[in-house]
Design a protein around this motif. Structure first.
Motif, PDB file in Angstrom:
ATOM      1  N   PHE A  51      -5.219   8.925 -15.533  1.00 44.84           N
ATOM      2  CA  PHE A  51      -3.629   9.072 -15.480  1.00 44.84           C
ATOM      3  C   PHE A  51      -3.223  10.204 -15.746  1.00 44.84           C
ATOM      4  O   PHE A  51      -3.403  11.565 -16.474  1.00 44.84           O
ATOM      5  CB  PHE A  51      -3.519   7.830 -16.639  1.00 44.84           C
ATOM      6  N   HIS A  52      -2.057  10.576 -15.160  1.00 41.45           N
ATOM      7  CA  HIS A  52      -1.413  11.963 -14.881  1.00 41.45           C
ATOM      8  C   HIS A  52       0.084  11.746 -15.602  1.00 41.45           C
ATOM      9  O   HIS A  52       0.590  12.684 -16.063  1.00 41.45           O
ATOM     10  CB  HIS A  52      -0.154  11.422 -13.739  1.00 41.45           C
ATOM     11  N   CYS A  53       0.176  10.596 -16.427  1.00 41.95           N
ATOM     12  CA  CYS A  53       1.241  10.614 -17.204  1.00 41.95           C
ATOM     13  C   CYS A  53       0.614   9.540 -18.489  1.00 41.95           C
ATOM     14  O   CYS A  53       1.051   7.910 -17.822  1.00 41.95           O
ATOM     15  CB  CYS A  53       2.365  10.506 -17.236  1.00 41.95           C
ATOM     16  N   HIS A 105       1.137  -0.932   0.042  1.00 42.76           N
ATOM     17  CA  HIS A 105      -0.058  -0.283   0.194  1.00 42.76           C
ATOM     18  C   HIS A 105       0.604   1.436   0.242  1.00 42.76           C
ATOM     19  O   HIS A 105       0.554   2.191  -0.307  1.00 42.76           O
ATOM     20  CB  HIS A 105      -0.916   0.210   0.932  1.00 42.76           C
ATOM     21  N   HIS A 106       2.379   1.086   0.148  1.00 40.18           N
ATOM     22  CA  HIS A 106       2.912   2.332   0.064  1.00 40.18           C
ATOM     23  C   HIS A 106       3.231   3.162  -1.054  1.00 40.18           C
ATOM     24  O   HIS A 106       3.848   4.050  -0.489  1.00 40.18           O
ATOM     25  CB  HIS A 106       4.047   1.769   0.985  1.00 40.18           C
ATOM     26  N   TYR A 107       2.766   2.439  -2.371  1.00 39.84           N
ATOM     27  CA  TYR A 107       3.445   3.183  -3.548  1.00 39.84           C
ATOM     28  C   TYR A 107       2.675   3.949  -3.515  1.00 39.84           C
ATOM     29  O   TYR A 107       2.080   4.468  -3.189  1.00 39.84           O
ATOM     30  CB  TYR A 107       3.465   2.577  -4.715  1.00 39.84           C
ATOM     31  N   GLN A 108       3.502   5.613  -4.374  1.00 39.05           N
ATOM     32  CA  GLN A 108       2.496   6.576  -4.867  1.00 39.05           C
ATOM     33  C   GLN A 108       2.341   6.470  -6.097  1.00 39.05           C
ATOM     34  O   GLN A 108       1.055   7.514  -6.659  1.00 39.05           O
ATOM     35  CB  GLN A 108       3.994   7.995  -4.253  1.00 39.05           C
ATOM     36  N   LEU A 109       2.781   5.935  -6.895  1.00 40.41           N
ATOM     37  CA  LEU A 109       2.630   6.367  -8.609  1.00 40.41           C
ATOM     38  C   LEU A 109       2.568   4.050  -8.681  1.00 40.41           C
ATOM     39  O   LEU A 109       3.587   3.728  -8.458  1.00 40.41           O
ATOM     40  CB  LEU A 109       3.548   6.598  -8.830  1.00 40.41           C
ATOM     41  N   LEU A 162      -1.188   8.107 -11.652  1.00 40.46           N
ATOM     42  CA  LEU A 162      -1.543   6.523 -12.045  1.00 40.46           C
ATOM     43  C   LEU A 162      -1.215   6.684 -13.238  1.00 40.46           C
ATOM     44  O   LEU A 162      -0.774   8.156 -13.891  1.00 40.46           O
ATOM     45  CB  LEU A 162      -3.047   6.080 -12.210  1.00 40.46           C
ATOM     46  N   ALA A 163      -0.311   5.956 -13.881  1.00 42.19           N
ATOM     47  CA  ALA A 163       0.542   5.673 -14.950  1.00 42.19           C
ATOM     48  C   ALA A 163       0.235   4.926 -15.638  1.00 42.19           C
ATOM     49  O   ALA A 163       0.198   4.124 -15.733  1.00 42.19           O
ATOM     50  CB  ALA A 163       1.534   6.657 -15.405  1.00 42.19           C
ATOM     51  N   SER A 192     -11.553  -3.611 -13.043  1.00 39.72           N
ATOM     52  CA  SER A 192     -10.594  -2.213 -13.280  1.00 39.72           C
ATOM     53  C   SER A 192     -10.626  -1.014 -13.067  1.00 39.72           C
ATOM     54  O   SER A 192     -10.414  -0.708 -12.200  1.00 39.72           O
ATOM     55  CB  SER A 192      -9.437  -2.905 -14.566  1.00 39.72           C
ATOM     56  N   ILE A 193     -11.679  -0.407 -13.577  1.00 38.77           N
ATOM     57  CA  ILE A 193     -12.619   0.327 -13.769  1.00 38.77           C
ATOM     58  C   ILE A 193     -12.480   0.827 -12.080  1.00 38.77           C
ATOM     59  O   ILE A 193     -11.913   2.120 -11.698  1.00 38.77           O
ATOM     60  CB  ILE A 193     -13.667   0.959 -14.382  1.00 38.77           C
ATOM     61  N   GLU A 194     -13.660  -0.114 -11.171  1.00 41.95           N
ATOM     62  CA  GLU A 194     -13.426  -0.383  -9.870  1.00 41.95           C
ATOM     63  C   GLU A 194     -12.063  -0.115  -8.891  1.00 41.95           C
ATOM     64  O   GLU A 194     -11.870   0.754  -8.236  1.00 41.95           O
ATOM     65  CB  GLU A 194     -14.059  -1.140  -9.127  1.00 41.95           C
ATOM     66  N   LEU A 195     -11.207  -0.208  -9.400  1.00 45.94           N
ATOM     67  CA  LEU A 195      -9.820   0.075  -8.555  1.00 45.94           C
ATOM     68  C   LEU A 195      -8.682   1.586  -8.702  1.00 45.94           C
ATOM     69  O   LEU A 195      -8.134   1.468  -8.512  1.00 45.94           O
ATOM     70  CB  LEU A 195      -8.862  -1.249  -9.201  1.00 45.94           C
ATOM     71  N   LEU A 196      -9.100   1.483 -10.371  1.00 41.49           N
ATOM     72  CA  LEU A 196      -8.958   3.363 -10.581  1.00 41.49           C
ATOM     73  C   LEU A 196      -9.372   3.717 -10.145  1.00 41.49           C
ATOM     74  O   LEU A 196      -8.929   4.943  -9.468  1.00 41.49           O
ATOM     75  CB  LEU A 196      -8.869   3.020 -12.279  1.00 41.49           C
ATOM     76  N   GLU A 197     -10.740   4.094  -9.514  1.00 44.24           N
ATOM     77  CA  GLU A 197     -10.978   4.540  -8.648  1.00 44.24           C
ATOM     78  C   GLU A 197     -10.749   4.605  -6.981  1.00 44.24           C
ATOM     79  O   GLU A 197     -10.719   5.911  -7.184  1.00 44.24           O
ATOM     80  CB  GLU A 197     -12.583   3.973  -8.712  1.00 44.24           C
ATOM     81  N   ALA A 198     -10.664   3.520  -7.202  1.00 38.88           N
ATOM     82  CA  ALA A 198     -10.073   3.350  -5.354  1.00 38.88           C
ATOM     83  C   ALA A 198      -8.699   4.271  -5.646  1.00 38.88           C
ATOM     84  O   ALA A 198      -8.181   4.770  -4.105  1.00 38.88           O
ATOM     85  CB  ALA A 198     -10.174   1.786  -5.290  1.00 38.88           C
ATOM     86  N   LEU A 199      -7.773   3.435  -6.301  1.00 35.48           N
ATOM     87  CA  LEU A 199      -6.310   4.276  -6.272  1.00 35.48           C
ATOM     88  C   LEU A 199      -6.520   5.828  -6.389  1.00 35.48           C
ATOM     89  O   LEU A 199      -5.756   6.544  -5.368  1.00 35.48           O
ATOM     90  CB  LEU A 199      -5.428   4.008  -7.319  1.00 35.48           C
ATOM     91  N   GLN A 200      -7.691   6.550  -7.476  1.00 33.57           N
ATOM     92  CA  GLN A 200      -7.676   7.418  -7.736  1.00 33.57           C
ATOM     93  C   GLN A 200      -7.883   8.583  -6.070  1.00 33.57           C
ATOM     94  O   GLN A 200      -8.100   9.609  -5.644  1.00 33.57           O
ATOM     95  CB  GLN A 200      -8.754   7.780  -8.604  1.00 33.57           C
ATOM     96  N   ASP A 201      -8.750   7.668  -5.534  1.00 35.48           N
ATOM     97  CA  ASP A 201      -9.819   8.338  -4.319  1.00 35.48           C
ATOM     98  C   ASP A 201      -8.369   8.098  -3.073  1.00 35.48           C
ATOM     99  O   ASP A 201      -8.688   8.537  -2.241  1.00 35.48           O
ATOM    100  CB  ASP A 201     -11.025   7.295  -3.531  1.00 35.48           C
TER     101      ASP A 201
END
Length: 216
Positions: A130-132, A2-6, A106-107, A92-101
């Protein structure tokens, strides 16, 4: 985990279930270019590699004329097959939403071309997550670490704060070459045994399992 920033994702075979279209497009293109039609396992094995490396592996005796015809036919078939968008893997979309929250960055680092990547992001309405983005038009082909190093530099993220998630041996090798952690997901192009041999930091078999690993 859980410690990753990217969190950097591959696209085809990792977030989007598009491997079947890639394989079918490649087989049709080989036939039109008068080249031996590769088997499904052979096609899957080169997914993730750059186009030049993939052609060297599958068609080592091809002429320049055949390779040009192959590339043109592949693009045409892939566009034709994409009249119906490939589905995202479940969750997949739910995962991206959870990470965004959780305010994670995300890249994407993919062997797709820029046009193809931006098109599928637009179709799926995922561009803003996605940031990059880095793709085949922006950097050296996998497993060269160029894509990942560009992303780290652009987002000012240290290597130990980033993880790359992909489904092929080229993905895991690229992460190793960039000096960052990796998560192999087995629902795409890569065979489990082959992915294990590349020594990913962790391995998961579904997006659900990936979500439990990185979100909890």
């Amino acid at each position: 985990m859980h410690h990753y920033q990217l969190y950097i994702f591959d696209w085809d075979g990792t977030l989007m279930d598009s491997i079947g279209k890639i394989v079918t497009s490649l087989q049709h293109a080989a036939s039109e270019a008068d080249l031996p039609v590769p088997s499904i396992p052979a096609c899957k094995r080169i997914i993730g590699a750059g186009l030049h490396d993939a052609c060297d592996i599958l068609f080592p005796n091809a002429s320049n004329r055949q390779l040009h015809a192959l590339q043109q036919a592949y693009r045409q078939h892939f566009i034709s097959f994409n009249q119906v968008a490939s589905p995202m893997f479940k969750g997949s979309i739910e995962l991206l939403e959870a990470l965004q929250d959780k305010d994670k960055k995300l890249a994407i680092a993919t062997s797709k071309g820029r046009y193809g990547l931006e098109e599928v992001l637009s179709e799926t309405k995922l561009t803003d997550f996605f940031h990059c983005l880095r793709c085949a038009d922006d950097a050296k082909a996998k497993p060269d670490p160029d894509m990942l190093e560009q992303i780290l530099t652009t987002l000012s993220i240290e290597r130990e704060q980033a993880v790359y998630i992909g489904d092929s041996r080229y993905d895991i090798d690229m992460a190793h070459n960039a000096g960052i952690d990796s998560i192999a997901i087995t629902h795409g192009a890569g065979h489990i045994d082959e992915l294990n041999q590349r020594r990913p930091t962790r391995m998961v078999h579904s997006v659900s399992e990936l979500s439990k690993l990185v979100i909890g």
